[in-house]
Structures are given as structure tokens and as C-alpha cells.
Design a protein around this motif. Structure first.
Motif, PDB file in Angstrom:
ATOM      1  N   ARG B  14      53.601  45.261  48.464  1.00 55.75           N
ATOM      2  CA  ARG B  14      52.248  46.477  48.664  1.00 55.75           C
ATOM      3  C   ARG B  14      51.001  46.217  48.853  1.00 55.75           C
ATOM      4  NH1 ARG B  14      54.342  50.105  43.467  1.00 55.75           N
ATOM      5  NH2 ARG B  14      56.217  49.215  44.119  1.00 55.75           N
ATOM      6  N   GLU B  45      40.808  45.887  45.077  1.00 61.64           N
ATOM      7  CA  GLU B  45      41.210  45.769  43.364  1.00 61.64           C
ATOM      8  C   GLU B  45      41.773  44.154  43.921  1.00 61.64           C
ATOM      9  OE1 GLU B  45      42.107  49.949  41.020  1.00 61.64           O
ATOM     10  OE2 GLU B  45      40.685  49.225  40.396  1.00 61.64           O
ATOM     11  N   ILE B  46      41.123  43.605  43.947  1.00 57.16           N
ATOM     12  CA  ILE B  46      41.977  42.117  43.879  1.00 57.16           C
ATOM     13  C   ILE B  46      40.577  41.134  43.905  1.00 57.16           C
ATOM     14  CG2 ILE B  46      44.431  42.596  44.532  1.00 57.16           C
ATOM     15  CD1 ILE B  46      42.693  41.093  47.066  1.00 57.16           C
ATOM     16  N   SER B  47      41.183  39.627  43.926  1.00 58.83           N
ATOM     17  CA  SER B  47      40.011  38.560  44.168  1.00 58.83           C
ATOM     18  C   SER B  47      40.118  37.796  45.187  1.00 58.83           C
ATOM     19  CB  SER B  47      40.255  38.068  42.614  1.00 58.83           C
ATOM     20  OG  SER B  47      40.869  37.193  43.287  1.00 58.83           O
TER      21      SER B  47
END
Lengths: 198, 198
Positions: B14, B45-47
DNA sequence: GTTACTCGGTTAAAAAAGCAACCCGGTAAC
DNA sequence: GTTACCGGGTTGCTTTTTTAACCGAGTAAC
């Protein structure tokens, strides 16, 4: 403005909400005892250890909604403007809650909220643990009120009043009345109860 | 049936999809060079390090859709039923792709797909890297076809044919025609090209 | 010609999540 | 009565993710 919440914090909050929501909705649907923590973890798409990292016990999955108000009474007393008596501040705060139909006041007729309260009151282990929370709240309020037995007595009485008022409101709504309809009585009850405290 | 994918694997997939989708949609909206990897990470929405653990380079954020077909030609050849010649197997496979209007064949008139192809073809660094992918694919196909220069030549020719066919189809659709309308020509072109390979 | 950005990409350490295996009390099977 | 399963919780261990800091190339400012 204020979106400065880091990525980590944001995701943790979301996970916490997802778990809590999944739990409550399953509990409402099937009953507290018929839903296992495994079911909740599966529904929230997290693992069991992760679930317990967010909520120490199964009961807390339900009661965190009350826990969010933890220490509120103490805070209201500490943050009151000078010249205002503690009881008055608490009275106004409770009344404001009524005007906003906040679930904690019992004066809320959203079906989910009503069902949620019934869930809590009719599940012994939940009701039991809820009083635990209230005891902690009471201790915090006592601290905010001062030291000694006098402060503790007042704290206990205030919270007892709030508990009875909320329960009374909820009962009327559980009997089928609308929140808007009950509101005047709720305010009157609160006024009477709080003025007797003085 | 098939829910046996662990929690971890499911979430990874996902996340990968979320990154890829965020990237492509931003690229389509603003252009490849005007979107930074930071923007993509924020949107997904991740680094940033997480982004690069899923996709080795910025280009791969676009090209993974082609990469998913990586080695497909080689596999088709290896998995062909006995008695069938490699070229025939590849021909049939391509034709099946046309019948399913698969994006890889160029014969797909979904606006996003068309825009996506335009993005790839008009961004030099993307087009460049795409040929890299095709070279790897070619090597794999050559291996599947046998050893020596003969196998490599055939592999190169097959992939060249597929590339030209796909590009031709896409061009017609980019000119405004409907996929369904182009389909017969596409099939005819493929038949002709593949039979010349024999 | 430095200075100071921005951007693609990397690194190391720490937090968080997953997994599997376990403990313990209850309770149903046989 | 012991065997076996299910429930709430816990314990290591591994994998994944965040964070912040950095590198090196490009480029605009002055």
C-alpha cells in the motif's frame, strides 16, 4: 499556520484513532465481551502488541474517550480568572458543556453516543474501570483545590455532582427524549446542584 | 482464497502504491522537473529516505509501471507450450495485450494513460532511463532465446518491434482517435511486423 | 568569487511496528 | 483429570520508518 506536527506524531495519532474507532464500533455492534482484541487489531490493521502499546487494557479501548477529559476539572480550577471561586468556575464549565451538548455531560442524543454510554454502564468491568478514572480525576482536582481533607472532600463532592447530573441527563435521553428538550431541566438541575455546593 | 498476505507485506504494498500514485499525479499536474522528491514524500505522507527505499531514483517513480512488465518477454518465451516458436508466443502475447487494451501496448485512450505516456516521452531523462529498462529486458529475452549473437539479435529485433508498435498506437491515440477505433489497425500492424520477423 | 539556496540522494541512530512464541486463567471435550 | 483451545497480555527479535544531518552538483545573488 500550525501544521507543524511531525510526520511521526501525526501517524501515531491516526493509528490511535483508528484503533479506538474500530474497537468502539465493534463493541457497539457485538457487545464488549463478544469482541476479542484480536478482532480489533485485525479491523484496525495493526498487530496485537501494537494495540497494547497504544491502550494498556481492553477496557481502555472504550474509556479513552473519558480519559481524554482526564484532569479537566483540575485544569478548569487552575486556569480560572482571579476573583472567581473554584466552584463557580466548575459550574460555568459544566454549563458550557451542556450548551455544547458534549457527550460527557450526558446531554447528547446522537444514537452512537447514547449506545456508547449504555455500553459503558451495562458492562460491569467497564463501569468499574470508569470509576477508577474518576478517582484519579478526583485526586487531581483535590490537588488543584489545595491541601488537606477539606480539599479532598470538596473534590469528591464536585465530581459526585457531575456524575449524577450526567447520569440523570443520559437516563432521560435513553428514555427517548430529545437533548434539546431536556436541556432546560439539565441546566436547572446543574444550577441547583452547584449552588448547594457553596 | 488469498488473504494470506501478512500485515507487513500488505502495508508495504500500500505504501508503494501511495508513493507511486502521488508521484505520477503530481508529475502529470506540474511536470517532472517542477516536482521535487520532497513534494512527493510530503504528498504520500512518508519521509524522504523511505521514498528512496521504495524507488531507487526519481525516474523510477514514473517508470515502475513499465518495470512491472520487466522480464515479461523472457517469461513468455520460457513458459510457451512445447512446439510453439518463440516469436509466435511473443506475437500472441502482444496481441492479447492489444485485446485487453493494456497501457504497455500504447492502445489505451484513458486520459491519464495518454498523459502519462506523453510525460514519459517528452521528458528526456525519463525517455533515457526507459531505454535502460528495455536494454535489461532485452538481455533477459536474449538469455531465454539461447546463447550467442543470434539470440541477442533476435531479442533486439523483437523488442524494437514492440517498441515501435506501441509508439505508433500511442501516437494515433494522442492525435485524438479512440482506442477501439485504432484496434484493427494495431492488430494488422502487429501481424505484419511479427511475421516479418520470421 | 564566495555565499547561500535548492535538489537528488545517503547515512546513522532511535522510534515504532510486526511476528511468533509465550504466560496465565478459564472452560469445554472426552 | 488431562488435554486442548481461547482469551487478555507480554516478551524478544527483526524489519520498517522517522529524524536530522550530511554530500555533491547546480545556480542565483551580490
Amino acid at each position: 499556520m500550525s501544521e507543524s506536527t511531525g510526520l511521526r506524531a501525526r501517524k501515531k495519532e491516526r493509528t490511535r484513532d483508528a484503533i479506538g474507532d474500530a474497537a468502539v464500533s465493534l463493541f457497539l455492534e457485538h457487545g464488549f465481551d463478544r469482541v476479542s482484541v484480536n478482532d480489533i487489531a485485525a479491523a484496525a490493521e495493526i498487530s496485537k502488541p501494537t494495540l497494547f502499546r497504544y491502550f494498556p487494557t481492553k477496557e481502555d479501548l472504550v474509556l479513552h474517550r473519558f480519559a481524554d477529559h482526564q484532569g479537566e476539572a483540575a485544569r478548569v480550577v487552575r486556569d480560572r480568572r482571579s476573583g472567581i471561586k473554584p466552584v463557580t468556575a466548575l459550574h460555568r464549565h459544566f454549563r458550557a458543556g451542556l450548551d455544547r451538548y458534549e457527550p460527557v455531560t450526558g446531554l447528547n442524543d446522537h444514537p452512537e453516543v447514547v449506545a456508547f454510554h449504555r455500553l459503558v454502564f451495562t458492562t460491569p468491568t467497564l463501569a468499574g474501570r470508569l470509576t477508577q478514572y474518576q478517582l484519579e480525576d478526583e485526586a487531581a482536582l483535590a490537588d488543584a483545590l489545595g491541601e488537606g481533607i477539606q480539599a479532598r472532600l470538596r473534590a469528591a463532592q464536585v465530581l459526585a455532582v457531575q456524575r449524577v447530573l450526567a447520569r440523570t441527563n443520559w437516563q432521560k435521553i435513553a428514555d427517548g427524549r430529545a437533548a434539546h428538550d431536556v436541556h432546560p431541566e439539565a441546566v436547572a438541575d446543574a444550577d441547583q446542584a452547584f449552588s448547594q455546593l457553596r
